[in-house]
Design a protein around this motif. Structure first.
Motif, PDB file in Angstrom:
ATOM      1  N   SER A 284      -4.985   8.562   2.382  1.00 30.31           N
ATOM      2  CA  SER A 284      -5.556   9.066   1.138  1.00 30.31           C
ATOM      3  C   SER A 284      -4.496   9.334   0.078  1.00 30.31           C
ATOM      4  CB  SER A 284      -6.368  10.340   1.402  1.00 30.31           C
ATOM      5  OG  SER A 284      -5.582  11.337   2.041  1.00 30.31           O
ATOM      6  N   VAL A 285      -3.257   9.606   0.505  1.00 29.26           N
ATOM      7  CA  VAL A 285      -2.202   9.877  -0.461  1.00 29.26           C
ATOM      8  C   VAL A 285      -1.903   8.645  -1.322  1.00 29.26           C
ATOM      9  CG1 VAL A 285      -0.225   9.219   0.971  1.00 29.26           C
ATOM     10  CG2 VAL A 285       0.041  11.036  -0.722  1.00 29.26           C
ATOM     11  N   ALA A 286      -2.276   7.469  -0.837  1.00 27.94           N
ATOM     12  CA  ALA A 286      -2.037   6.248  -1.607  1.00 27.94           C
ATOM     13  C   ALA A 286      -2.784   6.265  -2.934  1.00 27.94           C
ATOM     14  CB  ALA A 286      -2.464   5.025  -0.801  1.00 27.94           C
ATOM     15  N   ALA A 287      -3.894   6.987  -2.988  1.00 22.58           N
ATOM     16  CA  ALA A 287      -4.672   7.041  -4.229  1.00 22.58           C
ATOM     17  C   ALA A 287      -3.847   7.603  -5.378  1.00 22.58           C
ATOM     18  CB  ALA A 287      -5.927   7.877  -4.020  1.00 22.58           C
ATOM     19  N   SER A 288      -3.019   8.603  -5.099  1.00 21.94           N
ATOM     20  CA  SER A 288      -2.200   9.180  -6.169  1.00 21.94           C
ATOM     21  C   SER A 288      -1.206   8.157  -6.697  1.00 21.94           C
ATOM     22  CB  SER A 288      -1.465  10.418  -5.663  1.00 21.94           C
ATOM     23  OG  SER A 288      -0.548  10.097  -4.629  1.00 21.94           O
ATOM     24  N   MET A 289      -0.776   7.217  -5.872  1.00 19.13           N
ATOM     25  CA  MET A 289       0.155   6.173  -6.300  1.00 19.13           C
ATOM     26  C   MET A 289      -0.569   5.080  -7.076  1.00 19.13           C
ATOM     27  SD  MET A 289       2.258   6.016  -2.713  1.00 19.13           S
ATOM     28  CE  MET A 289       2.620   7.562  -1.870  1.00 19.13           C
ATOM     29  N   LEU A 290      -1.802   4.787  -6.662  1.00 20.35           N
ATOM     30  CA  LEU A 290      -2.592   3.795  -7.398  1.00 20.35           C
ATOM     31  C   LEU A 290      -3.010   4.315  -8.762  1.00 20.35           C
ATOM     32  CD1 LEU A 290      -4.853   2.573  -4.447  1.00 20.35           C
ATOM     33  CD2 LEU A 290      -2.961   1.313  -5.496  1.00 20.35           C
ATOM     34  N   ALA A 377      -5.908  15.351 -10.811  1.00 23.42           N
ATOM     35  CA  ALA A 377      -6.179  14.514  -9.637  1.00 23.42           C
ATOM     36  C   ALA A 377      -7.661  14.154  -9.535  1.00 23.42           C
ATOM     37  CB  ALA A 377      -5.719  15.247  -8.378  1.00 23.42           C
ATOM     38  N   LYS A 378      -8.356  14.105 -10.657  1.00 25.31           N
ATOM     39  CA  LYS A 378      -9.810  13.932 -10.625  1.00 25.31           C
ATOM     40  C   LYS A 378     -10.269  12.613 -10.012  1.00 25.31           C
ATOM     41  CE  LYS A 378      -9.827  12.394 -15.476  1.00 25.31           C
ATOM     42  NZ  LYS A 378     -10.315  12.740 -16.835  1.00 25.31           N
ATOM     43  N   ALA A 379      -9.415  11.602 -10.044  1.00 27.35           N
ATOM     44  CA  ALA A 379      -9.815  10.297  -9.510  1.00 27.35           C
ATOM     45  C   ALA A 379      -9.875  10.289  -7.993  1.00 27.35           C
ATOM     46  CB  ALA A 379      -8.857   9.212  -9.996  1.00 27.35           C
ATOM     47  N   TYR A 380      -9.064  11.130  -7.352  1.00 22.30           N
ATOM     48  CA  TYR A 380      -8.949  11.056  -5.890  1.00 22.30           C
ATOM     49  C   TYR A 380      -9.050  12.391  -5.170  1.00 22.30           C
ATOM     50  CZ  TYR A 380      -4.172  12.186  -7.314  1.00 22.30           C
ATOM     51  OH  TYR A 380      -3.069  12.758  -7.903  1.00 22.30           O
ATOM     52  N   ALA A 381      -8.924  13.501  -5.863  1.00 28.26           N
ATOM     53  CA  ALA A 381      -8.976  14.804  -5.187  1.00 28.26           C
ATOM     54  C   ALA A 381     -10.323  15.065  -4.505  1.00 28.26           C
ATOM     55  CB  ALA A 381      -8.638  15.933  -6.157  1.00 28.26           C
ATOM     56  N   PRO A 382     -11.453  14.810  -5.158  1.00 26.24           N
ATOM     57  CA  PRO A 382     -12.738  15.101  -4.508  1.00 26.24           C
ATOM     58  C   PRO A 382     -12.953  14.330  -3.208  1.00 26.24           C
ATOM     59  CG  PRO A 382     -13.048  14.832  -6.875  1.00 26.24           C
ATOM     60  CD  PRO A 382     -11.650  14.390  -6.569  1.00 26.24           C
ATOM     61  N   ILE A 383     -12.626  13.042  -3.200  1.00 23.62           N
ATOM     62  CA  ILE A 383     -12.848  12.248  -1.997  1.00 23.62           C
ATOM     63  C   ILE A 383     -11.875  12.679  -0.900  1.00 23.62           C
ATOM     64  CG2 ILE A 383     -11.305  10.362  -2.698  1.00 23.62           C
ATOM     65  CD1 ILE A 383     -14.613   9.910  -0.810  1.00 23.62           C
ATOM     66  N   THR A 384     -10.647  13.055  -1.268  1.00 19.15           N
ATOM     67  CA  THR A 384      -9.688  13.534  -0.271  1.00 19.15           C
ATOM     68  C   THR A 384     -10.202  14.795   0.407  1.00 19.15           C
ATOM     69  OG1 THR A 384      -7.806  12.604  -1.497  1.00 19.15           O
ATOM     70  CG2 THR A 384      -7.324  14.339   0.099  1.00 19.15           C
ATOM     71  N   LEU A 385     -10.709  15.739  -0.378  1.00 16.07           N
ATOM     72  CA  LEU A 385     -11.231  16.984   0.188  1.00 16.07           C
ATOM     73  C   LEU A 385     -12.462  16.716   1.041  1.00 16.07           C
ATOM     74  CD1 LEU A 385     -11.121  20.043   0.419  1.00 16.07           C
ATOM     75  CD2 LEU A 385     -12.494  20.180  -1.673  1.00 16.07           C
ATOM     76  N   GLU A 386     -13.337  15.845   0.571  1.00 16.06           N
ATOM     77  CA  GLU A 386     -14.540  15.493   1.335  1.00 16.06           C
ATOM     78  C   GLU A 386     -14.172  14.984   2.727  1.00 16.06           C
ATOM     79  OE1 GLU A 386     -17.364  12.721  -0.219  1.00 16.06           O
ATOM     80  OE2 GLU A 386     -17.396  13.691  -2.189  1.00 16.06           O
ATOM     81  N   VAL A 387     -13.262  14.014   2.758  1.00 13.96           N
ATOM     82  CA  VAL A 387     -12.932  13.367   4.024  1.00 13.96           C
ATOM     83  C   VAL A 387     -12.188  14.321   4.945  1.00 13.96           C
ATOM     84  CG1 VAL A 387     -11.655  11.480   5.095  1.00 13.96           C
ATOM     85  CG2 VAL A 387     -12.923  11.072   2.993  1.00 13.96           C
ATOM     86  N   MET A 388     -11.211  15.039   4.403  1.00 16.68           N
ATOM     87  CA  MET A 388     -10.427  15.936   5.245  1.00 16.68           C
ATOM     88  C   MET A 388     -11.260  17.078   5.802  1.00 16.68           C
ATOM     89  SD  MET A 388      -6.581  16.110   3.810  1.00 16.68           S
ATOM     90  CE  MET A 388      -6.114  16.811   5.388  1.00 16.68           C
ATOM     91  N   SER A 389     -12.279  17.470   5.075  1.00 10.78           N
ATOM     92  CA  SER A 389     -13.155  18.537   5.552  1.00 10.78           C
ATOM     93  C   SER A 389     -14.173  18.029   6.566  1.00 10.78           C
ATOM     94  CB  SER A 389     -13.888  19.183   4.371  1.00 10.78           C
ATOM     95  OG  SER A 389     -12.978  19.751   3.450  1.00 10.78           O
TER      96      SER A 389
END
Length: 454
Positions: A284-290, A377-389
């Motif tokens: 998921s950290v790759a999203a911040s690079m993309l 981080a609006k593009a990727y933060a929500p999906i990261t939290l969803e998946v990790m939770s």
């Protein structure tokens, strides 16, 4: 998290880790009254061993803030490349040498080292501090760092895995994907957008338990397989494994990058950025690079949960964590710094001093409620939290397992077993052997390792 963050090469430290099991109690030196051991004038120097990456460098920059608020305390960062870090830290804690007061370790090692008596149980100090709010740590991450109800490390940052796709490419081909796609849907989409100039999907194929097997283990689990059953019998040479591994190869043959055995995290990241691949399922950290300012695909990407088959989720779970070796002579000072560097206030400090997009992800629920971070981080933060939770490190697959962990098995032997099995399957991906041969050899290696834990 980058591929090299996840490839746990312990080097010579693995030998120490295995040989020192019987001597762990003698290696764990008592800390006496538990107080900080002060030098001349009441000064305390904390030696912190950490990995050479951006998030840890940010912590080193901000340590002056901590030192200014805690007069007499100096935090000495010893920054190393990952392989060197793991060898040095493993050798130190296993032998009881006591060189480090604070160590950076992964989710793979934490429960094993805690069980061996090499780390302090942080539970009492964390629970006694309401401001620290240990319950704010993402539950799956907290579970992965716990052994028999005791928390032996706390996350500095964490990650799961997600599906990343170029919306423009898929839209042009008339392909749409939901937030929770199946692997069959993803394979079909990849086949539809695949062309001579662009692979439909890029996936890891480079041998290594932290390379190929990071995503492939999650594919196996969602197809109904796993490494071991509850009796520690290896379950590799099974129909579920064969179906999952064959699916993986077929998808790459039909729609993947050429020569997949040479691809891992960095190669797929580059392929997506350069328009040479349309989709990618990885960290998921790759999203911040993309989504970085210099990324050619910024604003063009879509994100979804990791594809599934028989399970509700199939994302992995990883974290870099801070722990205190049982050998420290500066217990109170070490624990206090660990709490500061993993606190809510530290996350705010990073945002204010360095930048909100640099705030350590995947560790605390409250981070995702900070307005400035949500915007950055609006593009990727929500999906990261969803998946990790949503992921379950206690049972990521269909059947129960006798360890906690998703893309790894938390036993010392797994690193060697995983690397060997990854090579067998890489040979199958490269048409140098059959799936039956690969799984048969892997089964033998896994069984030998599992027998030690019956």
């Amino acid at each position: 998290m980058l591929a090299n963050r996840r490839t746990l090469i312990l080097g010579s430290g693995l030998t120490v880790l295995t040989m020192a099991l019987a001597a762990c109690s003698s290696g764990a030196v008592s800390t006496g009254d538990g107080g900080a051991t002060a030098g001349a004038g009441g000064a305390v120097t904390l030696n912190l061993a950490t990995v050479n990456n951006g998030q840890m460098k940010d912590m080193e920059k901000l340590k002056t803030e901590y030192e200014a608020a805690n007069q007499g305390v100096t935090v000495n960062f010893q920054v190393m490349e990952e392989g060197d870090l793991r060898s040095a830290v493993t050798a130190d804690v296993a032998s009881g040498a006591g060189q480090y007061d604070i160590v950076t370790i992964g989710a793979y090692e934490t429960p094993q080292w805690g069980a061996n008596g090499w780390l302090l149980d942080l539970t009492p100090e964390l629970q006694a501090d309401s401001a620290y709010d240990v319950d704010d740590i993402l539950p799956p991450v907290r579970d992965a760092l716990t052994h028999e109800g005791k928390l032996y490390a706390v996350p500095f940052y964490g990650e799961s895995s997600i599906l990343m796709y170029n919306k423009e490419v898929l839209d042009k081909a008339g392909v749409s994907l939901g937030n929770n796609p199946t692997w069959q849907e993803v394979a079909a989409a990849a086949k539809q957008v695949n062309s001579g100039d662009m692979a439909g999907i890029c996936m890891r194929g480079k041998p290594g338990w932290g390379d190929l097997f990071a995503p492939l283990t999650t594919v196996v689990q969602t197809f109904g397989g796993n490494w071991y059953n509850e009796q520690w019998d290896a379950t590799v040479n099974t129909p579920e494994w064969k179906e999952a591994v064959t699916f993986y190869k077929t998808m790459l043959d039909e729609s993947g990058e050429k020569d997949p055995v040479s691809y891992s995290f960095n190669e797929c990241l580059t392929a997506l950025k350069e328009g040479k691949a349309a989709m990618w399922a990885d960290a998921s950290v790759a999203a911040s690079m993309l989504e970085a300012d210099d990324s050619p695909v910024k604003g063009k990407m879509g994100y979804a949960h990791m594809p599934v088959n028989k399970t509700q989720e199939s994302g992995w779970l990883w974290s870099w964590n801070l722990a205190v070796p049982a050998t420290t002579k500066n217990k109170d000072a070490a624990v206090k710094f660990v709490k500061w560097a993993t606190s809510k206030d530290y996350h705010k400090l990073v945002g204010q001093k360095i930048g909100w997009s640099n705030v350590p992800p995947g560790a605390r629920t409250s981070t995702y409620e900070i307005p400035e971070y949500k915007e950055a981080a609006k593009a990727y933060a929500p999906i990261t939290l969803e998946v990790m939770s949503a992921v379950n490190p206690k049972q990521p697959g269909v059947n129960p397992q006798p360890w906690v962990g998703i893309q790894y098995v938390s036993i010392p032997e797994f690193q060697d077993v995983g690397n060997k099995c990854a090579q067998y399957i890489a040979d199958f991906l490269a048409n140098r052997g059959s799936v039956d041969d690969a799984l048969g050899k892997c089964q033998a290696d896994a069984q030998a390792a599992g027998a030690k834990h019956k």
